[in-house]
Design an enzyme around this catalytic site. Structure first.
Site, PDB file in Angstrom:
ATOM      1  N   CYS A 164     -22.179  29.161  30.845  1.00  0.00           N
ATOM      2  CA  CYS A 164     -22.403  29.388  32.279  1.00  0.00           C
ATOM      3  C   CYS A 164     -23.797  28.861  32.632  1.00  0.00           C
ATOM      4  O   CYS A 164     -24.681  29.583  33.058  1.00  0.00           O
ATOM      5  CB  CYS A 164     -22.285  30.884  32.580  1.00  0.00           C
ATOM      6  SG  CYS A 164     -22.083  31.223  34.327  1.00  0.00           S
ATOM      7  N   TRP A 190     -34.009  34.233  14.276  1.00  0.00           N
ATOM      8  CA  TRP A 190     -34.260  35.652  14.561  1.00  0.00           C
ATOM      9  C   TRP A 190     -32.972  36.475  14.571  1.00  0.00           C
ATOM     10  O   TRP A 190     -32.995  37.687  14.598  1.00  0.00           O
ATOM     11  CB  TRP A 190     -35.030  35.828  15.873  1.00  0.00           C
ATOM     12  CG  TRP A 190     -34.485  35.012  17.002  1.00  0.00           C
ATOM     13  CD1 TRP A 190     -33.532  35.392  17.889  1.00  0.00           C
ATOM     14  CD2 TRP A 190     -34.870  33.683  17.357  1.00  0.00           C
ATOM     15  NE1 TRP A 190     -33.284  34.378  18.775  1.00  0.00           N
ATOM     16  CE2 TRP A 190     -34.100  33.318  18.477  1.00  0.00           C
ATOM     17  CE3 TRP A 190     -35.787  32.770  16.835  1.00  0.00           C
ATOM     18  CZ2 TRP A 190     -34.218  32.070  19.080  1.00  0.00           C
ATOM     19  CZ3 TRP A 190     -35.911  31.536  17.449  1.00  0.00           C
ATOM     20  CH2 TRP A 190     -35.134  31.200  18.556  1.00  0.00           C
ATOM     21  N   LEU A 208     -47.421  26.134  24.482  1.00  0.00           N
ATOM     22  CA  LEU A 208     -46.341  26.961  25.029  1.00  0.00           C
ATOM     23  C   LEU A 208     -46.599  27.358  26.482  1.00  0.00           C
ATOM     24  O   LEU A 208     -45.675  27.736  27.193  1.00  0.00           O
ATOM     25  CB  LEU A 208     -46.204  28.258  24.219  1.00  0.00           C
ATOM     26  CG  LEU A 208     -45.115  28.329  23.169  1.00  0.00           C
ATOM     27  CD1 LEU A 208     -45.128  29.690  22.502  1.00  0.00           C
ATOM     28  CD2 LEU A 208     -43.744  28.067  23.764  1.00  0.00           C
ATOM     29  N   GLU A 223     -38.614  36.970  21.454  1.00  0.00           N
ATOM     30  CA  GLU A 223     -38.418  37.159  22.893  1.00  0.00           C
ATOM     31  C   GLU A 223     -39.668  36.786  23.681  1.00  0.00           C
ATOM     32  O   GLU A 223     -39.575  36.205  24.757  1.00  0.00           O
ATOM     33  CB  GLU A 223     -37.985  38.602  23.204  1.00  0.00           C
ATOM     34  CG  GLU A 223     -36.591  38.931  22.715  1.00  0.00           C
ATOM     35  CD  GLU A 223     -35.532  37.956  23.212  1.00  0.00           C
ATOM     36  OE1 GLU A 223     -35.674  37.426  24.327  1.00  0.00           O
ATOM     37  OE2 GLU A 223     -34.561  37.709  22.475  1.00  0.00           O
ATOM     38  N   TYR A 262     -48.533  29.718  29.573  1.00  0.00           N
ATOM     39  CA  TYR A 262     -48.576  31.167  29.824  1.00  0.00           C
ATOM     40  C   TYR A 262     -49.329  31.877  28.695  1.00  0.00           C
ATOM     41  O   TYR A 262     -48.788  32.704  27.970  1.00  0.00           O
ATOM     42  CB  TYR A 262     -47.173  31.754  29.945  1.00  0.00           C
ATOM     43  CG  TYR A 262     -46.349  31.141  31.039  1.00  0.00           C
ATOM     44  CD1 TYR A 262     -46.407  31.638  32.333  1.00  0.00           C
ATOM     45  CD2 TYR A 262     -45.538  30.051  30.780  1.00  0.00           C
ATOM     46  CE1 TYR A 262     -45.665  31.057  33.347  1.00  0.00           C
ATOM     47  CE2 TYR A 262     -44.793  29.467  31.800  1.00  0.00           C
ATOM     48  CZ  TYR A 262     -44.864  29.985  33.073  1.00  0.00           C
ATOM     49  OH  TYR A 262     -44.128  29.421  34.064  1.00  0.00           O
ATOM     50  N   TYR A 315     -36.975  43.434  30.342  1.00  0.00           N
ATOM     51  CA  TYR A 315     -36.033  42.638  29.553  1.00  0.00           C
ATOM     52  C   TYR A 315     -36.338  42.762  28.056  1.00  0.00           C
ATOM     53  O   TYR A 315     -35.441  43.029  27.240  1.00  0.00           O
ATOM     54  CB  TYR A 315     -36.071  41.148  29.971  1.00  0.00           C
ATOM     55  CG  TYR A 315     -35.414  40.302  28.919  1.00  0.00           C
ATOM     56  CD1 TYR A 315     -34.031  40.323  28.775  1.00  0.00           C
ATOM     57  CD2 TYR A 315     -36.169  39.560  28.001  1.00  0.00           C
ATOM     58  CE1 TYR A 315     -33.413  39.618  27.758  1.00  0.00           C
ATOM     59  CE2 TYR A 315     -35.556  38.858  26.988  1.00  0.00           C
ATOM     60  CZ  TYR A 315     -34.176  38.885  26.873  1.00  0.00           C
ATOM     61  OH  TYR A 315     -33.576  38.209  25.848  1.00  0.00           O
ATOM     62  N   ASP A 352     -31.852  39.089  31.523  1.00  0.00           N
ATOM     63  CA  ASP A 352     -32.796  37.967  31.677  1.00  0.00           C
ATOM     64  C   ASP A 352     -32.183  36.973  32.672  1.00  0.00           C
ATOM     65  O   ASP A 352     -31.142  37.251  33.279  1.00  0.00           O
ATOM     66  CB  ASP A 352     -33.113  37.316  30.317  1.00  0.00           C
ATOM     67  CG  ASP A 352     -31.943  36.501  29.796  1.00  0.00           C
ATOM     68  OD1 ASP A 352     -30.805  36.661  30.310  1.00  0.00           O
ATOM     69  OD2 ASP A 352     -32.147  35.678  28.888  1.00  0.00           O
ATOM     70  N   CYS A 373     -14.725  28.677  29.242  1.00  0.00           N
ATOM     71  CA  CYS A 373     -15.349  30.005  29.319  1.00  0.00           C
ATOM     72  C   CYS A 373     -14.357  31.102  28.917  1.00  0.00           C
ATOM     73  O   CYS A 373     -13.222  31.123  29.389  1.00  0.00           O
ATOM     74  CB  CYS A 373     -15.819  30.242  30.749  1.00  0.00           C
ATOM     75  SG  CYS A 373     -16.543  31.862  30.958  1.00  0.00           S
ATOM     76  N   SER A 433     -46.105  27.645  37.102  1.00  0.00           N
ATOM     77  CA  SER A 433     -45.117  28.275  37.989  1.00  0.00           C
ATOM     78  C   SER A 433     -45.554  28.235  39.460  1.00  0.00           C
ATOM     79  O   SER A 433     -44.743  27.989  40.336  1.00  0.00           O
ATOM     80  CB  SER A 433     -44.838  29.703  37.542  1.00  0.00           C
ATOM     81  OG  SER A 433     -46.031  30.419  37.496  1.00  0.00           O
ATOM     82  N   CYS A 488     -13.295  35.710  36.277  1.00  0.00           N
ATOM     83  CA  CYS A 488     -14.510  35.316  37.001  1.00  0.00           C
ATOM     84  C   CYS A 488     -14.218  35.116  38.497  1.00  0.00           C
ATOM     85  O   CYS A 488     -13.510  34.192  38.896  1.00  0.00           O
ATOM     86  CB  CYS A 488     -15.090  34.034  36.402  1.00  0.00           C
ATOM     87  SG  CYS A 488     -16.593  33.513  37.238  1.00  0.00           S
TER      88      CYS A 488
END
Ligand code: SF4
Length: 369
Positions: free
Chosen positions: A197, A29, A85, A42, A87, A125, A143, A207, A316, A213
């Site tokens: 991270c 994408w 997938l 997304e 949901y 998002y 996100d 990083c 969830s 940081c």
């Protein structure tokens, strides 16, 4: 103070952008950027790892190369591609969003937050991702990766699961945004969270913004971000019945489409008895009025009282425990009882044309081993 903050932001933008140019993964994408592709990727990638989401992205772009193809697909077609997938409301919303894009926006994804908020399943998002990644417009987006990176970079203890806490991160993302390169900047923050991270054992020595940081400097990076409340996970016991009708070789199964108001809306499943939050004893299950009603609809039924398969599945907010029992019968009785959803009699060979929850496909595979 203001000057030092702006110089810090400038450094962060430069370092993140340069790192992203060097290190960004080559993802499909990102190769062929369009607002439709951003929307697809997304929505597919919410709650899904990139390696798993990739095959779904390819399936969707092959089956529905344009938003018009998705808008005219049936819900069953979309859910079948979405199978596995989880949901499932996301899959249904994606199709509804495509229909609105076609009917209200001439087939082009809108370029404002207000218009994008009319699309079902497109939250803050995804709106920010479409506007910045696809149209390079100066909108932040946050996100799970970005919450983590920002909370560590700035050593923020504001919880990421409360409205007040989230507003702090969105405000910070807005201030930090590289207005000249919003697409690259937002994707760099997300990519840093995905590659460097990471939730556990972040790769701080590699990083690009380690020097800036604060979480690293204070040695608290791994304790961040903070979540205020843990959601209670409710156990749920489910008992499925594989009803085999007819002779071997020509057997059919009973399936039913799940209705609205619960998990897995629109997917297909076998006859089910819900046990609630406690397991049912074998005696209670075998004497259950729904099982008696099911058996009354069958001609010469033979129930095997031992479960053929067991499986667990975590959602969830629910921990599902399921068992599968076998019932063999010669056929269906002409039923006088009104069922809320009619049974479908599906030849075994055609079962895979019906999208089912992963939990149930696992049970069926185990039972057939
Ligand atoms: Fe994350 Fe470590 Fe980089 Fe800080 S230095 S942003 S904690 S990877």
């Amino acid at each position: 103070m203001k000057t030092s903050a702006s110089s810090l932001y400038r450094t962060l933008r430069q370092r993140l952008g340069a790192w992203y140019d060097r290190e960004a993964r080559d993802l499909p994408w990102r190769r062929d950027v369009s607002a439709y592709h951003v929307l697809l990727s997304e929505v597919i990638l919410q709650q899904t790892r990139v390696d798993q989401g990739m095959s779904y992205y390819h399936r969707f772009t092959e089956a529905f190369p344009t938003v018009y193809d998705l808008a005219t697909a049936s819900e069953d077609e979309v859910l079948l591609l979405w199978q596995g997938l989880g949901y499932y409301s996301r899959g249904r919303n994606l199709r509804r969003a495509a229909q609105i894009i076609v009917s209200d926006f001439g087939g082009e994804l809108p370029r404002t937050l207000e218009e994008l908020s009319r699309l079902p399943g497109v939250g803050p998002y995804t709106r920010g991702a479409i506007l910045s990644f696809a149209y390079n417009l100066p909108f932040p987006t946050v996100d799970g990766n970005v919450y983590r990176v920002l909370s560590r970079l700035f050593a923020l203890s504001d919880p990421i699961d409360t409205g007040a806490g989230q507003r702090v991160y969105w405000q910070l993302a807005e201030e930090l945004l590289d207005r000249e390169h919003p697409s690259r900047h937002n994707q760099a923050l997300i990519e840093l969270g995905a590659l460097c991270c990471t939730p556990r054992s972040p790769h701080c020595p590699e990083c690009p913004v380690q020097e800036q940081c604060e979480g690293y400097r204070r040695g608290i990076a791994e304790t961040l971000p903070i979540k205020q409340g843990k959601t209670r996970v409710r156990p749920r016991y489910m008992y499925y019945f594989l009803v085999r009708l007819g002779e071997a070789g020509t057997t059919s199964r009973l399936l039913r489409r799940r209705g609205a108001g619960d998990i897995w809306q629109g997917l297909y499943e076998l006859p089910l008895i819900e046990g609630g939050e406690e397991p049912l004893s074998t005696e209670t299950l075998l004497a259950h009025p729904r099982l008696s009603a099911l058996l009354r609809q069958l001609r010469a039924p033979r129930l095997h009282p031992q479960p053929r398969a067991r499986a667990k599945h975590r959602l969830s907010h629910q921990q599902l425990y399921a068992e599968l029992y076998l019932i063999e019968a010669e056929g269906l009785m002409p039923s006088s009882e009104e069922e809320e959803q009619p049974w479908l009699l599906i030849p075994e060979a055609e079962q895979e044309r019906y999208a089912m929850p992963v939990l149930l496909t696992r049970l069926l595979e185990e039972a057939e081993d």
